[in-house]
Design an enzyme around this catalytic site. Structure first.
Site, mmCIF file in Angstrom:
data_model
loop_
_atom_site.group_PDB
_atom_site.id
_atom_site.type_symbol
_atom_site.label_atom_id
_atom_site.label_comp_id
_atom_site.label_asym_id
_atom_site.label_seq_id
_atom_site.Cartn_x
_atom_site.Cartn_y
_atom_site.Cartn_z
ATOM 1 N N HIS A 153 26.376 -11.440 55.005
ATOM 2 C CA HIS A 153 25.071 -11.462 55.660
ATOM 3 C C HIS A 153 24.653 -12.902 56.014
ATOM 4 C CE1 HIS A 153 21.110 -8.988 55.990
ATOM 5 N NE2 HIS A 153 21.229 -9.842 56.999
ATOM 6 N N ASP A 202 29.191 -8.176 58.766
ATOM 7 C CA ASP A 202 28.370 -9.188 58.098
ATOM 8 C C ASP A 202 27.361 -8.547 57.158
ATOM 9 O OD1 ASP A 202 27.467 -11.941 57.756
ATOM 10 O OD2 ASP A 202 25.654 -11.315 58.825
ATOM 11 N N ASP A 214 19.597 0.864 74.381
ATOM 12 C CA ASP A 214 18.379 0.482 73.666
ATOM 13 C C ASP A 214 17.264 1.410 74.111
ATOM 14 O OD1 ASP A 214 16.067 -0.704 72.587
ATOM 15 O OD2 ASP A 214 17.048 -2.662 72.555
ATOM 16 N N ALA A 258 25.158 -14.203 59.245
ATOM 17 C CA ALA A 258 25.091 -14.401 60.699
ATOM 18 C C ALA A 258 23.934 -15.308 61.090
ATOM 19 C CB ALA A 258 24.983 -13.052 61.407
ATOM 20 N N GLU A 262 24.400 -5.375 49.084
ATOM 21 C CA GLU A 262 24.909 -6.729 49.331
ATOM 22 C C GLU A 262 24.794 -7.565 48.062
ATOM 23 O OE1 GLU A 262 23.969 -7.065 54.103
ATOM 24 O OE2 GLU A 262 22.584 -7.998 52.681
ATOM 25 N N ALA A 319 23.827 -6.445 62.039
ATOM 26 C CA ALA A 319 22.485 -5.852 62.012
ATOM 27 C C ALA A 319 22.002 -5.686 60.577
ATOM 28 C CB ALA A 319 22.492 -4.527 62.768
ATOM 29 N N ARG A 320 22.168 -4.512 60.006
ATOM 30 C CA ARG A 320 21.767 -4.226 58.635
ATOM 31 C C ARG A 320 22.727 -3.209 58.045
ATOM 32 N NH1 ARG A 320 18.991 -8.055 59.092
ATOM 33 N NH2 ARG A 320 16.836 -8.392 58.406
#
Length: 347
Positions: free
Chosen positions: A293, A269, A184, A295, A274, A244-245
């Site tokens: 998506h 996910d 990170d 989660a 989408e 995440a995305r």
């Protein structure tokens, strides 16, 4: 006459805690526009709004309702754009900052849900649960050993991003006996360690992790981050997980890494777009577990996010500084605009 405190949202599903939270302040009014209704009716509301509470999911909104520069030009009285989730993909944060508009999100509200889902995907892929389910419903004559998987205990988990959801994922992973690493760039080594992981660089994480799980935002730094080179750098036989995305990983490159046998499986996910088309190549692979998506989409998570959103808006309209301010650099300009609107400076 006192300036209004109008909040506008569209008629997409939202937990009732949001409307109920705003209703507790009699000075705040809420209007709900029809996302598929007459545009001019919605524009009439947005032009009077002080706060626009917007869905964080791009697939839910027509492009003209994104909180971007064209919308901001139409809404000169807007003081705040509030994302209905941790992400803010539907918001042009830089355009809001230039306009003196505060952007807030609900980071952390569904972190527990996302972490549980990430662990669920890890287990489902590693233990081949979805594959076994499909076979059991339509086939006979296969052995239990033909769907034998691996335990996640003792494996090395590499987290890309260790914010709210990543921190919760790290805690769950340690409970399963996993060794947790994290990359990170926004955090120091000490901060990463305080969140339950050992800080490593990106190349090290890819090289040594048995499972790589994404918990970072999609932005200019992460868009396309997982390309063919990144997947090739991952440990042979590793698993790839993303809650995440879509767009952070290259779906074609991931398919090649899975179909070619370099990676053993993936739990996805998030998609671009989408939902993905029914003939998407990744959906044809037995070693991919796919969700829509969801989660962060639990009853508890949605209720938390809605309640947090309402509380933050009420506080902001009453002069407070929001706890989850995405663009803190906007504050001096926003403070002047708030004072011009309500006759007093914010706290």
């Amino acid at each position: 006459m006192a300036a209004s405190k109008l909040v506008v949202r569209f008629d997409l599903w939202i937990d009732p805690a949001f409307d109920a939270g705003l209703a507790r302040d009699p000075e705040i009014s809420l209007r709900v526009a029809a996302v598929r209704g007459a545009r001019e009716d919605a524009w009439a509301l947005l032009r009077e709004a002080r706060v626009y509470h917007v869905s964080p999911a791009r697939n839910e909104l027509p492009a003209h309702w994104l909180a971007d520069e064209p919308l901001l030009r139409q809404c000169p009285g807007l003081l705040c754009v509030s994302s209905g989730g941790a992400g803010h993909d539907t918001v042009d944060v830089q355009a809001c900052t230039r306009a003196g508009v505060v952007v807030v999100n609900q980071a952390g509200g569904n972190a527990a849900a996302v972490a549980e889902h990430a662990l669920g995907l890890m287990i489902a892929v590693s233990r081949r649960i979805a594959e076994s389910d499909r076979k059991l419903r339509g086939l006979r004559g296969f052995s239990r050993e033909s769907v034998m998987g691996h335990e996640i205990g003792g494996k090395v988990l590499g987290l890309v991003g260790i914010g709210h959801a990543g921190t919760r994922t790290a805690a769950l992973a340690r409970a399963f006996g996993m060794q947790v690493l994290a990359f990170d760039p926004l955090l120091s080594t000490a901060q990463v360690e305080a969140r339950g992981a050992r800080a490593v660089d990106f190349s090290t994480l890819l090289r040594v992790s048995d499972i790589v799980s994404l918990h970072c935002p999609r932005d200019a730094a992460t868009q396309g981050m997982f390309d063919a080179a990144a997947f090739a750098a991952m440990k042979p036989g590793a698993l790839f997980i993303s809650t995440a995305r879509g767009g952070i990983h290259d779906e074609g490159a991931l398919h090649a890494a899975l179909a070619g046998g370099h990676l053993a499986g993936a739990g996805l996910d998030v998609w671009e777009p989408e939902p993905p088309p029914l003939d998407h190549p990744l959906l044809a692979l037995d070693n991919v577990v796919a969700t829509f998506h969801t989660a962060g989409v639990t009853h508890e998570g949605r209720r938390n996010v809605a309640a947090m959103g309402a509380e933050q808006i009420v506080d902001l309209l009453n002069g407070g500084r929001p706890a989850r301010l995405v663009n803190p650099e906007v504050w001096p300009l926003y403070a002047r605009r708030y004072r011009d609107t309500y006759g007093r400076a914010p706290d």
